[in-house]
Design a protein around this motif. Structure first.
Motif, PDB file in Angstrom:
ATOM      1  N   LEU A 196       0.832  -1.213   0.000  1.00 25.23           N
ATOM      2  CA  LEU A 196       0.000   0.000   0.000  1.00 25.23           C
ATOM      3  C   LEU A 196       0.865   1.262   0.000  1.00 25.23           C
ATOM      4  O   LEU A 196       0.555   2.238  -0.692  1.00 25.23           O
ATOM      5  N   VAL A 197       1.951   1.232   0.764  1.00 21.90           N
ATOM      6  CA  VAL A 197       2.850   2.397   0.823  1.00 21.90           C
ATOM      7  C   VAL A 197       3.511   2.621  -0.534  1.00 21.90           C
ATOM      8  O   VAL A 197       3.565   3.746  -1.043  1.00 21.90           O
ATOM      9  N   TYR A 198       3.997   1.541  -1.147  1.00 24.54           N
ATOM     10  CA  TYR A 198       4.618   1.661  -2.461  1.00 24.54           C
ATOM     11  C   TYR A 198       3.608   2.142  -3.510  1.00 24.54           C
ATOM     12  O   TYR A 198       3.926   2.981  -4.353  1.00 24.54           O
ATOM     13  N   THR A 199       2.391   1.601  -3.438  1.00 21.24           N
ATOM     14  CA  THR A 199       1.361   2.018  -4.392  1.00 21.24           C
ATOM     15  C   THR A 199       1.017   3.493  -4.189  1.00 21.24           C
ATOM     16  O   THR A 199       0.789   4.227  -5.157  1.00 21.24           O
ATOM     17  N   GLY A 200       0.992   3.929  -2.937  1.00 18.68           N
ATOM     18  CA  GLY A 200       0.755   5.338  -2.640  1.00 18.68           C
ATOM     19  C   GLY A 200       1.816   6.229  -3.245  1.00 18.68           C
ATOM     20  O   GLY A 200       1.511   7.274  -3.835  1.00 18.68           O
ATOM     21  N   MET A 201       3.081   5.812  -3.146  1.00 20.50           N
ATOM     22  CA  MET A 201       4.168   6.583  -3.751  1.00 20.50           C
ATOM     23  C   MET A 201       4.018   6.637  -5.270  1.00 20.50           C
ATOM     24  O   MET A 201       4.288   7.667  -5.893  1.00 20.50           O
ATOM     25  N   PHE A 202       3.593   5.511  -5.839  1.00 19.18           N
ATOM     26  CA  PHE A 202       3.407   5.459  -7.294  1.00 19.18           C
ATOM     27  C   PHE A 202       2.345   6.469  -7.738  1.00 19.18           C
ATOM     28  O   PHE A 202       2.543   7.218  -8.693  1.00 19.18           O
ATOM     29  N   HIS A 203       1.207   6.513  -7.019  1.00 17.57           N
ATOM     30  CA  HIS A 203       0.153   7.484  -7.361  1.00 17.57           C
ATOM     31  C   HIS A 203       0.632   8.917  -7.130  1.00 17.57           C
ATOM     32  O   HIS A 203       0.266   9.825  -7.878  1.00 17.57           O
ATOM     33  N   ALA A 204       1.475   9.115  -6.105  1.00 13.59           N
ATOM     34  CA  ALA A 204       2.010  10.460  -5.836  1.00 13.59           C
ATOM     35  C   ALA A 204       2.856  10.934  -7.012  1.00 13.59           C
ATOM     36  O   ALA A 204       2.785  12.099  -7.419  1.00 13.59           O
ATOM     37  N   LEU A 205       3.664  10.038  -7.566  1.00 13.70           N
ATOM     38  CA  LEU A 205       4.492  10.389  -8.717  1.00 13.70           C
ATOM     39  C   LEU A 205       3.646  10.786  -9.919  1.00 13.70           C
ATOM     40  O   LEU A 205       4.043  11.624 -10.723  1.00 13.70           O
ATOM     41  N   LYS A 206       2.463  10.182 -10.036  1.00 11.81           N
ATOM     42  CA  LYS A 206       1.582  10.481 -11.166  1.00 11.81           C
ATOM     43  C   LYS A 206       0.668  11.675 -10.879  1.00 11.81           C
ATOM     44  O   LYS A 206      -0.153  12.041 -11.715  1.00 11.81           O
ATOM     45  N   GLY A 207       0.809  12.261  -9.692  1.00  9.27           N
ATOM     46  CA  GLY A 207       0.000  13.420  -9.339  1.00  9.27           C
ATOM     47  C   GLY A 207      -1.432  13.068  -8.953  1.00  9.27           C
ATOM     48  O   GLY A 207      -2.298  13.944  -8.947  1.00  9.27           O
TER      49      GLY A 207
ATOM     50  N   GLN B 287      -5.605   7.727  -0.176  1.00  9.54           N
ATOM     51  CA  GLN B 287      -6.358   6.514   0.123  1.00  9.54           C
ATOM     52  C   GLN B 287      -5.429   5.357   0.479  1.00  9.54           C
ATOM     53  O   GLN B 287      -5.690   4.605   1.423  1.00  9.54           O
ATOM     54  N   CYS B 288      -4.327   5.220  -0.270  1.00 11.69           N
ATOM     55  CA  CYS B 288      -3.367   4.141  -0.001  1.00 11.69           C
ATOM     56  C   CYS B 288      -2.730   4.303   1.376  1.00 11.69           C
ATOM     57  O   CYS B 288      -2.625   3.335   2.141  1.00 11.69           O
ATOM     58  N   TYR B 289      -2.284   5.523   1.684  1.00 11.67           N
ATOM     59  CA  TYR B 289      -1.655   5.755   2.980  1.00 11.67           C
ATOM     60  C   TYR B 289      -2.662   5.549   4.120  1.00 11.67           C
ATOM     61  O   TYR B 289      -2.320   5.008   5.180  1.00 11.67           O
ATOM     62  N   GLN B 290      -3.895   5.975   3.904  1.00 15.48           N
ATOM     63  CA  GLN B 290      -4.921   5.794   4.928  1.00 15.48           C
ATOM     64  C   GLN B 290      -5.211   4.314   5.169  1.00 15.48           C
ATOM     65  O   GLN B 290      -5.360   3.880   6.314  1.00 15.48           O
ATOM     66  N   GLN B 291      -5.311   3.543   4.092  1.00 11.80           N
ATOM     67  CA  GLN B 291      -5.561   2.105   4.232  1.00 11.80           C
ATOM     68  C   GLN B 291      -4.411   1.427   4.975  1.00 11.80           C
ATOM     69  O   GLN B 291      -4.630   0.557   5.808  1.00 11.80           O
ATOM     70  N   ALA B 292      -3.172   1.851   4.661  1.00  8.41           N
ATOM     71  CA  ALA B 292      -2.006   1.295   5.361  1.00  8.41           C
ATOM     72  C   ALA B 292      -2.071   1.635   6.844  1.00  8.41           C
ATOM     73  O   ALA B 292      -1.775   0.799   7.709  1.00  8.41           O
ATOM     74  N   LEU B 293      -2.489   2.861   7.150  1.00 10.63           N
ATOM     75  CA  LEU B 293      -2.581   3.294   8.542  1.00 10.63           C
ATOM     76  C   LEU B 293      -3.689   2.560   9.280  1.00 10.63           C
ATOM     77  O   LEU B 293      -3.566   2.268  10.478  1.00 10.63           O
ATOM     78  N   LEU B 294      -4.767   2.236   8.576  1.00 14.00           N
ATOM     79  CA  LEU B 294      -5.853   1.469   9.197  1.00 14.00           C
ATOM     80  C   LEU B 294      -5.383   0.071   9.597  1.00 14.00           C
ATOM     81  O   LEU B 294      -5.821  -0.474  10.620  1.00 14.00           O
ATOM     82  N   LEU B 295      -4.489  -0.496   8.791  1.00 13.75           N
ATOM     83  CA  LEU B 295      -3.975  -1.834   9.090  1.00 13.75           C
ATOM     84  C   LEU B 295      -2.958  -1.803  10.225  1.00 13.75           C
ATOM     85  O   LEU B 295      -2.791  -2.786  10.944  1.00 13.75           O
ATOM     86  N   GLN B 296      -2.237  -0.678  10.359  1.00 15.84           N
ATOM     87  CA  GLN B 296      -1.259  -0.525  11.435  1.00 15.84           C
ATOM     88  C   GLN B 296      -1.434   0.861  12.065  1.00 15.84           C
ATOM     89  O   GLN B 296      -0.658   1.779  11.806  1.00 15.84           O
ATOM     90  N   GLN B 297      -2.463   0.976  12.906  1.00 14.10           N
ATOM     91  CA  GLN B 297      -2.876   2.283  13.418  1.00 14.10           C
ATOM     92  C   GLN B 297      -1.853   2.934  14.343  1.00 14.10           C
ATOM     93  O   GLN B 297      -1.865   4.142  14.515  1.00 14.10           O
ATOM     94  N   GLU B 298      -0.972   2.136  14.934  1.00 12.11           N
ATOM     95  CA  GLU B 298       0.002   2.710  15.866  1.00 12.11           C
ATOM     96  C   GLU B 298       1.328   3.029  15.182  1.00 12.11           C
ATOM     97  O   GLU B 298       2.287   3.407  15.847  1.00 12.11           O
TER      98      GLU B 298
END
Length: 295
Positions: free
Chosen positions: A179-190, A197-208
């Motif tokens: 999810l983190v890598y996919t988030g970076m990929f979308h960031a590169l594409k603007g 959404q990717c970063y949020q989903q990653a945070l939901l899986l590891q909230q701490e």
């Protein structure tokens, strides 16, 4: 000693190549060459060993000898191109990698090598296109994602984020890493919304996980309306320098007896300082509520 699951010398050599024990590989290859000096696979593997020693000319020599004996041209040209890249001979590297791509256009690691070369030559659009193809073919490939991380850091000058990214990659589960890598990929594409959404989903899986929260905060600092005043000030210069400049302007206006403009500048600067204290607290509170509502 025979390693569990390894039945012959070729498997053992490949195992040590995979884990980066190149000098051990060299010793094993010496024994192979004693029995079969024209072993094309062993010659190619010796090219990899020479690459690890930074003997780029020797590495290419072994690759070309392997090619002459019928070794896979695409793999050999990939290593030759990679050696030229490491040596800083970028034109030769591109020529070799393009030849390899003609032969195997859907090799994700080969495409990644070409993307890395394009990034170094400043051709960011070509690099991103290569990255997109590589992730489409094999989104879980480690080398593809490592290059994605390097590309992200290079484009965004995200040296602070690099620490958080590394920590996530070392500690997080595979799904979170993806999810983190996919988030970076979308960031590169603007693609701002998809990145968040990717970063949020990653945070939901590891909230701490403070590192994922830091990545999301870094992303939001570039896009979220709450941080718009910071982005405006950052366009002018560093915040501390802008604040000092504002105070100098206040004193200059006061000396010129332009008291109303001086007061406007002073209170604007003061409000900005107060805002910079409040916003991080407000942001964290909103994030916490969002996580609780999605839990």
């Amino acid at each position: 000693m025979v390693l569990k699951g390894i039945e012959n010398d070729s498997e053992m050599i490949q195992h040590y190549l995979d884990i980066g024990k190149y000098e051990t590989v060299a010793s094993l290859l010496d024994k192979v060459f004693e029995d079969d000096p024209d072993n094309a696979t062993a010659l190619f593997q010796m090219g990899i060993v020479e690459m690890s020693r930074r003997n780029y000319l020797e590495a290419r020599g072994y690759c070309r000898e392997a090619l002459h004996l019928g070794y896979d041209e695409s793999k050999a040209m990939h290593l030759i191109g990679f050696s030229y890249h490491r040596e800083g001979k970028l034109e030769e590297a591109e020529e070799a990698l393009l030849r390899a791509l003609q032969l195997t256009p859907r090799d994700s690691e080969l495409i990644t090598s070409y993307g890395a070369l394009m990034l170094q030559t400043g051709q960011e659009e070509k690099a991103l296109a290569a990255l997109e193809r590589a992730r489409e073919i094999n989104p879980s490939n480690i080398r593809v994602n490592q290059f994605l991380c390097e590309f992200y850091v290079a484009i965004y000058d995200a040296t602070v984020q690099q620490v958080h990214i590394n920590n996530v990659m070392e500690s997080a589960e595979e799904e979170v890493q993806s999810l983190v890598y996919t988030g970076m990929f979308h960031a590169l594409k603007g693609e701002v919304k998809k990145t968040r959404q990717c970063y949020q989903q990653a945070l939901l899986l590891q909230q701490e996980d403070a590192n994922i929260l830091a990545l999301l905060a870094c992303h939001d600092s570039l896009t979220h309306p709450l941080f718009a005043p910071f982005r405006l000030v950052d366009k002018i210069g560093r915040r501390s320098i802008v604040f000092i400049g504002a105070m100098v302007l206040v004193m200059l206006l006061a000396v010129l007896q332009l008291f109303v403009p001086a007061m406007i500048v002073f209170f604007t600067a003061l409000l900005f300082v107060i805002y910079s204290w409040i916003v991080p607290i407000l942001y964290k509170t909103r994030m916490r509520k969002a996580l609780e509502s999605n839990a």
